[in-house]
Design an enzyme around this catalytic site. Structure first.
Site, PDB file in Angstrom:
ATOM      1  N   CYS A  96       0.846  -1.188   0.000  1.00 14.25           N
ATOM      2  CA  CYS A  96       0.000   0.000   0.000  1.00 14.25           C
ATOM      3  C   CYS A  96       0.884   1.242   0.000  1.00 14.25           C
ATOM      4  CB  CYS A  96      -0.915  -0.053   1.224  1.00 14.25           C
ATOM      5  SG  CYS A  96      -0.979   1.432   2.191  1.00 14.25           S
ATOM      6  N   GLU A  97       0.611   2.161  -0.914  1.00 15.30           N
ATOM      7  CA  GLU A  97       1.513   3.306  -1.062  1.00 15.30           C
ATOM      8  C   GLU A  97       1.357   4.327   0.059  1.00 15.30           C
ATOM      9  OE1 GLU A  97       0.845   5.023  -4.884  1.00 15.30           O
ATOM     10  OE2 GLU A  97      -0.800   6.289  -4.207  1.00 15.30           O
ATOM     11  N   HIS A  98       0.313   4.207   0.862  1.00 15.40           N
ATOM     12  CA  HIS A  98       0.140   5.146   1.963  1.00 15.40           C
ATOM     13  C   HIS A  98       0.945   4.767   3.199  1.00 15.40           C
ATOM     14  CE1 HIS A  98      -3.961   6.130   0.000  1.00 15.40           C
ATOM     15  NE2 HIS A  98      -3.008   6.916  -0.458  1.00 15.40           N
ATOM     16  N   HIS A  99       1.174   3.468   3.389  1.00 14.28           N
ATOM     17  CA  HIS A  99       1.862   3.021   4.610  1.00 14.28           C
ATOM     18  C   HIS A  99       3.086   2.145   4.316  1.00 14.28           C
ATOM     19  CE1 HIS A  99      -2.353   3.780   5.912  1.00 14.28           C
ATOM     20  NE2 HIS A  99      -1.752   4.287   6.978  1.00 14.28           N
ATOM     21  N   GLN A 138      -5.296  -0.536  -4.065  1.00  5.62           N
ATOM     22  CA  GLN A 138      -5.975  -1.719  -4.609  1.00  5.62           C
ATOM     23  C   GLN A 138      -6.835  -1.357  -5.821  1.00  5.62           C
ATOM     24  OE1 GLN A 138      -7.870  -4.312  -1.716  1.00  5.62           O
ATOM     25  NE2 GLN A 138      -9.257  -5.098  -3.292  1.00  5.62           N
ATOM     26  N   HIS A 166      -5.673  -5.720   3.967  1.00  3.76           N
ATOM     27  CA  HIS A 166      -4.642  -4.684   4.074  1.00  3.76           C
ATOM     28  C   HIS A 166      -4.088  -4.679   5.490  1.00  3.76           C
ATOM     29  CE1 HIS A 166      -5.415  -2.351   0.263  1.00  3.76           C
ATOM     30  NE2 HIS A 166      -6.368  -3.272   0.266  1.00  3.76           N
ATOM     31  N   CYS A 168      -2.266  -2.553   6.794  1.00  2.00           N
ATOM     32  CA  CYS A 168      -2.330  -1.227   7.420  1.00  2.00           C
ATOM     33  C   CYS A 168      -3.689  -1.029   8.107  1.00  2.00           C
ATOM     34  CB  CYS A 168      -2.069  -0.115   6.406  1.00  2.00           C
ATOM     35  SG  CYS A 168      -3.231  -0.047   5.049  1.00  2.00           S
TER      36      CYS A 168
END
Ligand SMILES: [Zn+2]
Length: 209
Positions: A96-99, A138, A166, A168
Site C-alpha cells: 500500500c503506497e500510503h503506509h 488496490q 490490508h 495497514c
C-alpha cells in the site's frame, strides 16, 4: 486537450522501467534511520544485516516498477477460443503506497477474447504480479490489470475482481482482522451487458469452497 495528453504521457513515462535495480545502499541507509528512530541500536548483533535484508526485500516487492507489463501479453498461438475465460484465485501481494504495508489477497480475471486471442494462465498471473509489485492502491491495481488486458490483448470485455486484506488496516489503526476489501474493474462487453457480467460474477463467487 493537448495539455491533457502531455500530462498523460509524462505520467506513463514515470511508470515505465528505468534502472533494472533498486538503489539498495540508499534503502539500507533509510532502514538504519528507522531503527534509530524507534530507539534501536542498528549495530547490535541481531540487527547488523537487517538494513541490507530489508533493502533486498523492498527491491523484490517493487520489482514490477522495473518491468514492462506488456511483455506478458503473448497470446497462445493456434487458438480460436472466443468464449469467456475466467481465471480465479491468482495470489497477489502488493504494498500500500500510503503506509508501505503489505496487502495480500486473490485476483480473479474474466475476459472475452477477440479473434481467439487468449493468454496462458501463467502469463495472466505474471501480468497481475507485475502490477502488484509496485507501490499501489488496490483500486489502481485492479484497473491497471483490466486496462492492459483490454487495450494490449484487445479483449472484447474484461472484468477484474480483487479481494485483499490490508495489513495497514488489520494490524494498526482501526484493527479489523480479516476485513477484506473488494474492488472490481469492468470494461467492454461486461460493462455493456449485465447478463454477461452477472454470469462472470457468479462463476467467480460460486465455485468458492
Ligand atoms: Zn495503507
Amino acid at each position: 486537450m493537448a495539455a491533457k495528453l502531455t500530462a498523460l504521457k509524462s505520467k506513463q513515462r514515470e511508470r515505465t522501467p528505468k534502472a533494472r535495480r533498486a538503489d539498495l545502499a540508499r534503502i539500507a541507509e533509510g532502514v538504519r534511520l528507522i531503527l534509530e528512530g524507534i530507539g534501536e541500536d542498528p549495530n547490535r548483533e541481531g540487527l547488523r544485516d537487517t538494513p541490507q535484508r530489508v533493502a533486498e526485500m523492498y527491491e523484490e516487492l517493487t520489482a514490477g516498477m522495473r518491468e514492462d507489463p506488456s511483455e506478458h501479453i503473448v497470446p497462445l498461438s493456434g487458438n480460436k477460443h472466443d468464449e469467456m475465460v475466467i481465471v480465479k484465485d491468482i495470489s497477489i501481494a502488493s504494498l500500500c503506497e500510503h503506509h508501505l504495508a503489505p496487502f495480500v489477497g486473490k485476483c480473479h480475471i474474466a475476459y472475452i477474447p477477440k479473434n481467439g486471442n487468449i493468454l496462458g494462465v501463467s502469463k495472466l498471473a505474471r501480468l497481475a504480479e507485475t502490477f502488484a509489485r509496485r507501490l499501489q492502491l488496490q483500486e489502481r491495481l485492479t484497473s491497471e490489470i483490466a486496462n492492459t488486458l483490454y487495450e494490449k490483448l484487445g479483449a472484447l470485455g474484461v472484468m477484474v475482481v480483487i479481494e485483499a486484506e490490508h495489513t495497514c488496516m488489520t494490524l494498526r489503526g482501526v484493527k479489523k482482522p480479516g476485513a477484506q476489501t473488494v474492488t472490481s474493474a469492468v470494461l467492454g462487453g461486461f460493462r455493456k451487458d449485465p447478463r454477461t457480467r452477472a454470469e462472470a460474477m457468479s462463476l467467480i463467487v460460486n465455485s468458492k469452497s
